[in-house]
Design an enzyme around this catalytic site. Structure first.
Site, short mmCIF file in Angstrom:
data_model
loop_
_atom_site.label_atom_id
_atom_site.label_comp_id
_atom_site.label_asym_id
_atom_site.label_seq_id
_atom_site.Cartn_x
_atom_site.Cartn_y
_atom_site.Cartn_z
CG ASN A 82 -14.82 3.86 -7.00
OD1 ASN A 82 -14.63 2.75 -6.50
ND2 ASN A 82 -14.98 4.02 -8.28
CB VAL A 83 -16.23 1.99 -2.10
CG1 VAL A 83 -16.74 0.68 -1.53
CG2 VAL A 83 -14.77 1.84 -2.54
N GLY A 84 -18.86 3.58 -2.05
CA GLY A 84 -20.20 3.73 -1.50
C GLY A 84 -21.27 3.96 -2.56
CE LYS A 119 -4.49 0.88 0.55
NZ LYS A 119 -5.56 -0.12 0.27
N GLY A 155 -20.53 7.10 3.26
CA GLY A 155 -19.48 7.34 2.26
C GLY A 155 -20.09 7.20 0.89
N1 GLU Z 1 -7.18 0.17 -3.12
C1 GLU Z 1 -7.98 -1.00 -3.33
C2 GLU Z 1 -8.04 -1.86 -2.08
O1 GLU Z 1 -7.86 -1.38 -0.98
C3 GLU Z 1 -7.60 -1.77 -4.58
C4 GLU Z 1 -6.21 -2.24 -4.69
C5 GLU Z 1 -5.83 -2.79 -6.06
O2 GLU Z 1 -6.64 -2.84 -6.97
O3 GLU Z 1 -4.67 -3.16 -6.17
O4 GLU Z 1 -8.33 -3.02 -2.12
#
Ligand code: GLU
Length: 425
Positions: free
Chosen positions: A229-231, A114, A226
């Site tokens: 994008n996700v929510g 990350k 939220g």
């Molecule tokens: N940031 C996203 C996660 O937390 C996706 C990570 C990715 O696609 O590598 O899962």
């Protein structure tokens, strides 16, 4: 000197401590030695960079950024990069550890990584953002690559930022390295379906859990915290699959209508005015109130640590599908479990994004083209199978613990097995 005596600078970070606590709990359960825990609680490598950007008014601004490469036993590091003013080294390490478990649990050929830059991207112009993105990626370029570490978007980063990363890396490496990042714009080897994939998966596991625990998804009430994008996509697909989304919120506040919200309209309002609170005809509520609504399903899809010891007793939902990474603290997890709430853990619920990243990456590597329909149907199958596999294992072996424990047990065990086979431990 053994590592026990070293105090890594990130150890005081509360998000990091939460990730370690979760790891220790599962280690005890599956019988991991203290030494193995000691290995797993640290990243293999933590890169820290300083990025100097020349602002539009001529001043210089310096930003700090990280890339944490937690574990590569199962394959190249994989995970997003976020731009956030609260990012820290410790949070980045925690998030990279969660990626290791998430990728392992989904059966992907990846380890966990990350990245983060401590910045409020909303305060930068597009040109400043481009310079920041290119310089950050150039600074970590030697440490990433299609077979080494494959970043993707996270909070406040998007396909445009991935395009800058890809371009910067391609210039440095001297070839078009499509596989170095995922969630690229479709014209640069990305998949349009990647944008919806995390939210799609979060709604999908909520749907599957409702079928198993509540007798169906139709007309079940849903609240989503939220609306990024996700929510927003989690809300959209929940509504599309028959549930009634009664509340959504973003950083400015929330809206509530017991009869159900029009999610397409909410998305439009958010994109036109910057916030869902400008949706007309619904009651205004706070983000805290939203978590405590009397709904069937709660989807926390904003940030970490929102369901805690102090508010968990007031949560009334029967199912929680974790769209965000780390929204529930270990103390809250226990309270919710005792109340009979099913928490579908982040490492399972929000794996749709990285799973779609893998579909994109594997096709980039083969030089193949995939339609969005094919990509989405593969994701659907992967997430559905994965959910039921974990749910079954939970029911069979770990029912006296939260579902998170079952997910972690499967995920950590797979990583440990790979480390043993490779002779690392
Ligand atoms: N940031 C996203 C996660 O937390 C996706 C990570 C990715 O696609 O590598 O899962």
């Amino acid at each position: 000197m053994s590592i026990h005596e070293l105090n890594a600078p990130y150890e005081q970070d509360p998000t990091y401590q939460m990730a370690v606590k979760q790891l220790r709990d599962v280690a005890e359960l599956i019988g991991l030695s203290a030494e193995v825990v000691e290995v797993l609680r640290h990243p293999e490598k933590l890169i820290q960079v300083r990025v100097v950007v020349k602002l539009d008014d001529g001043r210089l601004a310096t930003f700090i950024g990280w890339r944490s490469q937690h574990n590569s036993a199962l394959g190249p590091y994989k995970g997003g990069i976020r731009y956030h003013s609260n990012s820290t080294a410790g949070e980045t390490v925690a998030l990279s550890m969660w990626m290791t478990w998430k990728n392992s649990l989904a059966g992907l050929p990846y380890g966990g990584g990350k990245g983060a830059v401590r910045v409020d991207p909303k305060k930068l112009s597009i040109r400043e953002l481009e310079e920041l993105s290119r310089k950050y990626f150039a600074a970590i370029a030697k440490e990433v690559g299609p077979d080494l570490d494959i970043p993707a978007p996270d909070i406040y980063t998007n396909p445009q930022v991935m395009a800058w990363f890809l371009d910067e890396y391609s210039k440095i490496s001297g070839y078009n390295a499509w596989g170095v990042v995922t969630a690229k714009p479709p014209i640069l080897g990305g998949l349009k379906a990647r944008e919806i994939s995390t939210g799609y998966g979060v709604a999908l596991v909520a749907r599957e859990a409702s079928k198993r625990a509540l007798g169906g998804f139709d007309e079940r009430t849903v609240a989503v915290q939220g609306f990024g994008n996700v929510g927003s996509y989690a809300a959209l697909y929940s509504a599309q699959w028959g549930a009634r989304v009664v509340a959504v919120s973003d950083s400015q506040g929330g809206i509530y209508d017991p009869k159900g919200l029009d999610i397409v309209k909410a998305i439009e309002v958010k994109s036109k005015t910057g916030s869902v609170i400008n949706y007309e005809g619904a009651k205004r509520i706070s983000n805290e109130d939203l978590l405590e609504l009397g709904v069937d399903i709660l989807i926390p899809a904003a940030v970490e640590n929102v369901i805690r010891e102090d508010n968990a007793t007031r949560v009334k939902a029967k199912i929680i599908s974790e769209g965000a990474n780390g929204p529930t603290t270990p103390e809250a997890d226990k309270i919710l479990y005792d109340k009979g709430v099913i928490v579908i853990p982040d490492v399972l619920a929000n794996a749709g994004g990285v799973a779609m990243s893998w579909i994109e990456w594997s096709h980039n590597r083969m030089g193949c083209i995939l339609t969005d329909e094919e990509a989405l149907s593969r994701l659907d199958k992967l997430m559905t199978q994965n959910f039921h596999r974990v749910y079954d294992e939970w029911q069979r072996k770990y029912l006296d613990k939260p579902m998170r424990t079952a997910a972690y047990a499967i995920a950590v065990d797979r990583v440990v097995q790979a480390m043993k086979l490779r002779g690392w431990i």
